[in-house]
Design an enzyme around this catalytic site. Structure first.
Site, mmCIF file in Angstrom:
data_model
loop_
_atom_site.group_PDB
_atom_site.id
_atom_site.type_symbol
_atom_site.label_atom_id
_atom_site.label_comp_id
_atom_site.label_asym_id
_atom_site.label_seq_id
_atom_site.Cartn_x
_atom_site.Cartn_y
_atom_site.Cartn_z
ATOM 1 N N GLU A 1 20.635 3.739 7.761
ATOM 2 C CA GLU A 1 20.396 4.524 9.242
ATOM 3 C C GLU A 1 21.750 3.518 9.858
ATOM 4 O O GLU A 1 21.641 2.358 9.391
ATOM 5 C CB GLU A 1 19.006 4.130 10.186
ATOM 6 C CG GLU A 1 18.184 4.849 10.033
ATOM 7 C CD GLU A 1 17.087 4.479 10.862
ATOM 8 O OE1 GLU A 1 16.033 4.983 10.527
ATOM 9 O OE2 GLU A 1 17.376 4.162 11.566
ATOM 10 N N ARG B 1 -2.607 4.850 13.569
ATOM 11 C CA ARG B 1 -4.013 4.438 14.245
ATOM 12 C C ARG B 1 -4.020 3.851 15.363
ATOM 13 O O ARG B 1 -3.255 4.652 16.741
ATOM 14 C CB ARG B 1 -4.050 3.149 13.481
ATOM 15 C CG ARG B 1 -2.771 1.982 13.986
ATOM 16 C CD ARG B 1 -2.629 0.456 13.786
ATOM 17 N NE ARG B 1 -1.175 -0.070 14.731
ATOM 18 C CZ ARG B 1 -0.054 0.195 13.863
ATOM 19 N NH1 ARG B 1 -0.369 0.472 12.911
ATOM 20 N NH2 ARG B 1 0.474 -0.961 14.785
ATOM 21 N N HIS C 1 9.566 -9.226 15.404
ATOM 22 C CA HIS C 1 8.406 -8.174 15.615
ATOM 23 C C HIS C 1 7.654 -7.895 16.002
ATOM 24 O O HIS C 1 6.269 -6.994 15.441
ATOM 25 C CB HIS C 1 8.991 -8.060 14.114
ATOM 26 C CG HIS C 1 10.319 -7.241 13.580
ATOM 27 N ND1 HIS C 1 10.664 -6.148 14.453
ATOM 28 C CD2 HIS C 1 10.744 -8.157 12.252
ATOM 29 C CE1 HIS C 1 12.162 -6.671 14.072
ATOM 30 N NE2 HIS C 1 12.180 -7.232 12.656
ATOM 31 N N LYS D 1 8.108 6.424 5.542
ATOM 32 C CA LYS D 1 9.135 6.352 5.667
ATOM 33 C C LYS D 1 10.127 7.798 5.272
ATOM 34 O O LYS D 1 10.708 8.303 6.071
ATOM 35 C CB LYS D 1 9.919 5.305 6.034
ATOM 36 C CG LYS D 1 9.217 4.142 6.597
ATOM 37 C CD LYS D 1 8.876 4.384 8.229
ATOM 38 C CE LYS D 1 7.192 3.399 8.307
ATOM 39 N NZ LYS D 1 6.376 3.523 7.835
#
Ligand code: MV4
Length: 448
Positions: A199, A291, A234, A116
């Site tokens: 963040e 993907r 999620h 990330k």
């Protein structure tokens, strides 16, 4: 073109890949665990190889067994589907070393976008909009300094993470030491890498993602967006495209910056760039998925493209001749409902024997399913039974069509989330298209 593709996956995505391969005139090899001996992907494939016992770690994640199966059957390519080994750069590298084409991006691209911190650096360098954020945080004091520079609230994220695990929202200096410590521990156990960064936290975001596709000859296409805000823990529940929050102007602007970023990094194959949208409709890059995604049919229906077929052709080195138009024109509206075998009250998986099964059909209805009546859903894998996807001229008509199709769906013997879908599609925020990543929690009650 390849002669034979081994599909290192199961369920509906294995069937999706089998079908694309067959239409391209390519032979197929299914691999399966002992629990999946009677699964549909085994029956549909030209050949099948048992690669181990039920637990995924011993079968669908068993790299030596999968490579051996490819060598024994003389498969010249492996399609990893989604989940399992699909974002494992080491697996892609081993395939290459064994002379087998991994149908996906290069291991280098997977590694760069999978980290990330590198992904954020790439994004910054190539002009993708980013939230204010930090580098890797050295200790709690460093975290406090960075949080004050960015401004609370902030969110701590694992460098190797994704999918929401290991994240901590922090609202003040006082909360930081504990949050930093637990985020690091969770990152270490979950991703074998304790690195975390922070963040600016967006309170009620939408989750919007852009589909891209690139061949090995410099061709790059940005294929519109999907709205994926309807999630629970999620896990996406419903996806749709186009996003009700998108404008033609913003889509064009995003298509141009994404095209530039994807071209500049030399990315190939299918990919998805995830963004958060804040309440002023600004988009911020989060991460890239390297993907084919569960929800790719939404994009297939509104673009008129066969993404899996394109992915296979690009992996074989074919130069793809699609019109170079930006943004790609989108037609009508598509919605996908993920039909899971789960307890409607607790959301726990509900494996067992399917005693009755009849999928909906008719105009504008597509069902990508991996199951059939008489089959026993194993307890060892995720609970997705089928994807119900509808296409209609407008969003309003797509919602009506989806409700009609949900009413037709018959699954007996096990519990499913079909009633949850009906509830979601009669909620005012969903109907108005004003949902956020909080909407499913509100509708289901947050107690779960
Ligand atoms: C965020 C966020 C708010 N602010 N980042 C969750 C999954 C991972 N890919 C990123 N996630 C989030 N990142 C900032 N700076 C909120 C989430 C988030 C979320 C994102 C997409 C879809 C559903 C979600 C549910 C909760 C939190």
């Amino acid at each position: 073109m390849f002669k034979k593709i081994l599909i290192a996956n199961r369920g509906e995505i294995a069937l999706r890949i089998l079908r694309a391969a067959r239409e391209l005139g390519v032979k197929t090899v299914a691999v399966h665990s002992e629990a999946d001996a009677r699964a549909l992907h085994v029956r549909f494939a030209d050949e099948a190889v048992c690669i181990g016992p039920a637990p995924a770690a011993k079968s669908y994640l068993n790299i030596p067994a999968i490579i051996s199966a490819a060598e024994i059957t003389a498969a010249d390519a492996i399609h990893p589907g989604y989940g399992f080994l699909s974002e494992n750069a080491e697996f892609a590298r081993i395939c290459r070393k064994c002379g087998i084409t991994f149908i996906g991006p290069t291991p280098e691209a997977m590694r760069a976008w999978g980290d990330k911190v590198t992904a954020r650096k790439n994004a910054e360098r190539f002009g993708l909009p980013l939230l204010a954020g930090s580098a890797v945080l050295e200790n709690a004091e460093h975290a406090v300094r960075e949080a004050n520079r960015i401004g609370y609230p902030v969110i701590l994220k694992a460098r190797g993470g994704g999918g929401g695990r290991g994240m901590r929202i922090v609202r003040s200096d006082a909360e930081m030491p504990d949050a930093f410590g637990s985020a690091r521990r969770e990152a270490e156990t979950g991703f074998k890498n304790p690195d975390v960064y922070c963040e600016k936290y967006v309170e009620r975001p939408r989750h919007i993602e852009f589909q891209v596709f690139a061949d090995q000859h410099g061709g790059v296409w940005t294929l519109g967006e999907r709205e994926c805000s309807l999630q629970r823990r999620h896990q996406k529940v419903i996806e749709e495209g186009p996003s009700p929050a998108m404008t033609d102007e913003l889509r064009t602007e995003m298509a141009n910056v994404i095209h530039k970023a994807v071209s500049s990094t030399g990315y190939t194959s299918l990919g998805t760039l995830e963004f958060l949208m804040d309440e002023s409709r600004k988009l911020y890059f989060l991460e890239m998925n390297t993907r084919v995604q569960v929800e790719h049919p939404v994009t297939e229906l509104i673009t008129g493209l066969d993404l899996v077929s394109l992915q296979i052709r690009a992996a074989a080195g074919e130069k793809i001749t699609l019109p170079d138009v930006r943004p790609w024109p989108l037609h009508g509206h598509a919605i996908e409902c993920r039909i899971n075998a789960e307890d409607p009250k607790t959301f726990a998986p509900w494996p067992g024997l399917i005693t009755e099964y009849a999928a909906p059909g008719g105009n504008g209805v597509r069902v990508d399913s991996g199951v059939y009546g008489g089959w026993r859903v194993p307890a060892d894998y995720d609970s997705l039974l089928a994807k119900l996807i509808v296409h209609a001229p407008t969003r309003r008509e797509a919602i009506v069509r989806m409700r009609r199709a949900l009413d037709e769906f018959i699954v007996g013997g096990i519990r499913t989330n079909i009633d949850l879908h009906k509830a979601l599609l009669s909620d005012h925020e969903v109907i108005e298209g004003t949902m956020s990543t909080r909407t499913v929690d509100r509708i289901t009650g947050r107690a779960h």
